[in-house]
Design a protein around this motif. Structure first.
Motif, PDB file in Angstrom:
ATOM      1  N   UNK B  81       0.838  -1.206   0.000  1.00  0.00           N
ATOM      2  CA  UNK B  81       0.000   0.000   0.000  1.00  0.00           C
ATOM      3  C   UNK B  81       0.870   1.252   0.000  1.00  0.00           C
ATOM      4  N   UNK B  82       1.904   1.229   0.858  1.00  0.00           N
ATOM      5  CA  UNK B  82       2.790   2.389   0.925  1.00  0.00           C
ATOM      6  C   UNK B  82       3.509   2.596  -0.412  1.00  0.00           C
ATOM      7  N   UNK B  83       3.879   1.480  -1.034  1.00  0.00           N
ATOM      8  CA  UNK B  83       4.553   1.594  -2.331  1.00  0.00           C
ATOM      9  C   UNK B  83       3.641   2.269  -3.349  1.00  0.00           C
ATOM     10  N   UNK B  84       2.384   1.849  -3.358  1.00  0.00           N
ATOM     11  CA  UNK B  84       1.424   2.485  -4.265  1.00  0.00           C
ATOM     12  C   UNK B  84       1.355   3.977  -3.971  1.00  0.00           C
ATOM     13  N   UNK B  85       1.298   4.312  -2.656  1.00  0.00           N
ATOM     14  CA  UNK B  85       1.254   5.719  -2.262  1.00  0.00           C
ATOM     15  C   UNK B  85       2.456   6.491  -2.758  1.00  0.00           C
ATOM     16  N   UNK B  86       3.639   5.897  -2.615  1.00  0.00           N
ATOM     17  CA  UNK B  86       4.859   6.576  -3.060  1.00  0.00           C
ATOM     18  C   UNK B  86       4.839   6.792  -4.574  1.00  0.00           C
ATOM     19  N   UNK B  87       4.374   5.761  -5.310  1.00  0.00           N
ATOM     20  CA  UNK B  87       4.306   5.913  -6.771  1.00  0.00           C
ATOM     21  C   UNK B  87       3.385   7.072  -7.131  1.00  0.00           C
ATOM     22  N   UNK B  88       2.222   7.140  -6.443  1.00  0.00           N
ATOM     23  CA  UNK B  88       1.278   8.230  -6.727  1.00  0.00           C
ATOM     24  C   UNK B  88       1.908   9.565  -6.417  1.00  0.00           C
ATOM     25  N   UNK B  89       2.650   9.618  -5.298  1.00  0.00           N
ATOM     26  CA  UNK B  89       3.267  10.884  -4.893  1.00  0.00           C
ATOM     27  C   UNK B  89       4.186  11.385  -6.013  1.00  0.00           C
TER      28      UNK B  89
END
Lengths: 216, 432
Positions: B81-89
């Protein structure tokens, strides 16, 4: 003698027609595909059909198939195939079914007008004409070899016989006497274990064995 | 920039906007990227603290051991989930797509889960969120603090003017400390974008290294891409050769044959020509036939039609038949290899045989082509003088063949002791 030609390249068709007309042939029909060829043969019953191997629509072996049909249905019409490159299987197909009145030459041979006209005349008269390239190539693909027993000179004689030459033709080509040719041919028959039959039949058998087509 | 001048009158920009607009916008974006990173970077810290607490509790309450795996498990759960968040960021704030690691491969849910757990990609992500993340958060905080200090200090006069007198720091000299503070603030304002830029670069690099594909994966992907593009180039070159062959065959060759036929007819029919004219026509006829032969050779060197139509067996028999020495050709192929492999095999044999005739003083040669598993084995042997050298300086022959073979990942070896015989063995990979 009367002839038809089937060739899809216009330039080459015109060239062949000119050569044959100059050699005294009467051109009954000029067509560009196998269907037209069969119709023309049916209509004119010529002495010979000069046929391109690759013609529309498929540009593969339409000419060979038409040639086999012609030789079967109209035995009095001889067929000379013209090909861009040597495809010895086609030559073998033709020779396996018929040993007279057939020929297979490369297109570039048309340029040697006299030799070409001579070959057409020979095939029309029931003889054979095989391109030296076809002969050389068939030789390469032969694997087991009673032919190894032949001397180089005898091989040359046999190659020329395979090309459709008569004894005198072979003699002229090799610059030897006709009796020497006859001696070589007898030696060839013996070495190839051909049965004693009439000379023409043995001659055909020798050539077929040479080309690796007949195994008897 | 030229476009800047063309839009000048339309946008009615003032000069400070022009000079500062873009750098300011970029600095703003980057600072937003840094600020948005903070919660994501710090998300795993409570789990670590929990783990540390649970481990500390172990010393006096062994029953707590049951709890210790929980934070680790939770970390594993939140990592994707955090990885997805970082990609979006990264995508939202700097418009950059982080490269993705290779997919774990096909299979059911269970298999995929096992592959994910045992694969390196997940653990590199854990490393990013649990170790690199908090460290980056410290730097993020430092940079944000620099910005805050810069803004406050640079605008100190505004604060002095805006604040009611009773809240002011009493002995702040208007001309001295406040001026120093303003200068320091301006200097920090100058430094801020650079620090932010450096931090964004560092963050991006860390994200690429730990969230993106590993070096091995990158190299594997690169190799696959290169192999594909090379195959494309080879196929295109072959297609081009075939096209040229067809064009020559349909055009120049037909014209030349026609020309030779006409000259041959002239020679045969014009009986009453003067000897000189006859000689000229003879010569022209001979040259036309030579031109046909040369063009045929050229076409055969490009990509012979017989190879495309009938395959290696027929094409190689044709090559062998034209050589002055006896050559045996044995081709045993249940089905045809790919056109590219066929073309390479054809050229190798045809060049090797040409070399045999030119250099080997051989009396005969043998060519065998067979398929063993997924390899096309081509052997050209002759009984000549030997001494052929693959590494001969300036030798375009064998070395060139080796290159051609290598272009399809094949190998060429040459055994040629002085005195002969010479055996050239070529192995070409071909898919089943």
């Amino acid at each position: 003698m009367r002839a038809v030609i089937a060739e899809d390249s216009l330039l080459l068709r015109i060239g062949v027609v000119k050569v044959l007309e100059a050699a005294g042939f009467e051109m009954c029909a000029q067509v560009a595909d196998a269907e037209g060829l069969l119709a023309a043969v049916e209509e004119h019953r010529p002495d010979i059909a000069v046929v391109d191997v690759r013609m529309p629509p498929g540009f593969t072996d339409e000419g060979v198939r038409a040639a086999l049909v012609i030789r079967r249905q109209y035995p009095r019409t001889a067929v000379l195939l013209l090909s861009q490159y040597v495809e010895e299987r086609y030559a073998a197909d033709l020779l396996a079914a018929h040993t007279s009145g057939v020929g297979y030459l490369l297109k570039e041979r048309v340029a040697d007008v006299e030799e070409f006209a001579e070959a057409v005349r020979r095939v029309a008269a029931g003889g054979t004409a095989l391109d030296p390239q076809v002969v050389a190539q068939l030789l390469i693909r032969r694997h087991s070899d009673p032919l190894d027993r032949l001397t180089p000179r005898e091989r040359e004689v046999l190659e020329l016989m395979a090309g459709g030459r008569s004894n005198s033709g072979v003699a002229t080509e090799l610059v030897i006497s006709e009796s020497a040719v006859a001696k070589h041919i007898n030696s060839i028959f013996t070495k190839l274990d051909l049965p004693k039959a009439d000379a023409d039949h043995r001659r055909v058998l020798a050539v077929l064995r040479f080309l690796g087509i007949a195994t008897a | 920039m030229a476009c800047g001048f063309t839009v000048w009158p339309m946008q009615l920009m003032t000069w400070p906007q022009l000079v500062l607009g873009r750098p300011l916008r970029r600095a703003g974006h980057r600072t937003a990227l840094v600020a948005a990173g903070l919660p994501l970077h710090l998300a795993v810290v409570p789990l670590w603290l929990w783990l540390l607490g649970a481990m500390a509790a172990l010393t006096h309450a062994p029953g707590a051991a049951a709890v210790t795996p929980l934070p680790v498990l939770l970390t594993l759960v939140v990592t994707p989930l955090l990885t997805v968040g970082q990609r979006r960021r990264y995508r939202a704030l700097v418009g950059k797509d982080l490269p993705r690691p290779a997919a774990p491969g096909p299979g059911g849910n269970w298999k995929t889960a096992v592959r994910r757990l045992t694969g390196r990609a997940l653990w590199r992500q854990v490393c990013y969120h649990a170790v690199a993340g908090p460290l980056l958060a410290v730097l993020d905080l430092a940079v944000l603090a620099v910005w805050a200090a810069a803004l406050v200090a640079a605008s100190i006069y505004v604060w002095i003017w805006a604040l009611p007198p009773q809240w002011r720091v009493t002995d702040l000299g208007y001309s001295t400390q406040a001026a120093y503070l303003t200068a320091g603030g301006l200097a920090l304002l100058f430094l801020g974008p650079r620090l932010t830029g450096a931090l964004v670069r560092l963050e991006t690099r860390a994200a690429e290294v730990l969230l993106g594909p590993s070096r091995t994966e990158k190299l594997a992907r690169r190799v696959a891409d290169l192999a594909e593009s090379r195959a494309g180039v080879l196929d295109a070159a072959d297609a081009e050769r075939r096209r040229i062959e067809r064009d020559l065959h349909d055009g120049a060759q037909q014209h030349l044959v026609s020309l030779a036929v006409n000259l041959g007819l002239a020679r045969a029919t014009l009986g009453d020509l003067p000897a000189d004219a006859r000689k000229v026509i003879d010569e022209a006829h001979r040259q036309a036939k030579e031109a046909i032969a040369e063009l045929n050779n050229l076409v055969r060197g490009l990509h012979p039609a017989v190879l495309e139509d009938r395959g290696l067996d027929a094409a190689l028999s044709g090559v062998a038949a034209r050589l002055p020495i006896p050559v045996r050709v044995a081709v045993d192929l249940p089905q045809r290899p790919s056109p590219t492999v066929e073309a390479v095999a054809y050229f190798v044999v045809s060049e090797a045989l040409t070399n045999v005739v030119k250099h080997a003083q051989a009396t005969r040669a043998d060519v065998t082509v067979e398929r063993i598993g997924e390899t096309l084995l081509v052997v050209v042997a002759d009984d000549g003088a030997g001494g052929a050298d693959l590494d001969a300086a300036g030798g375009t022959g064998l070395a060139g063949l080796a290159k051609r073979v290598a272009s399809v990942d094949g190998t060429l070896s040459c055994r040629s002791p002085a005195g002969g015989p010479t055996v050239i063995t070529v192995e070409l990979p071909c898919a089943p």
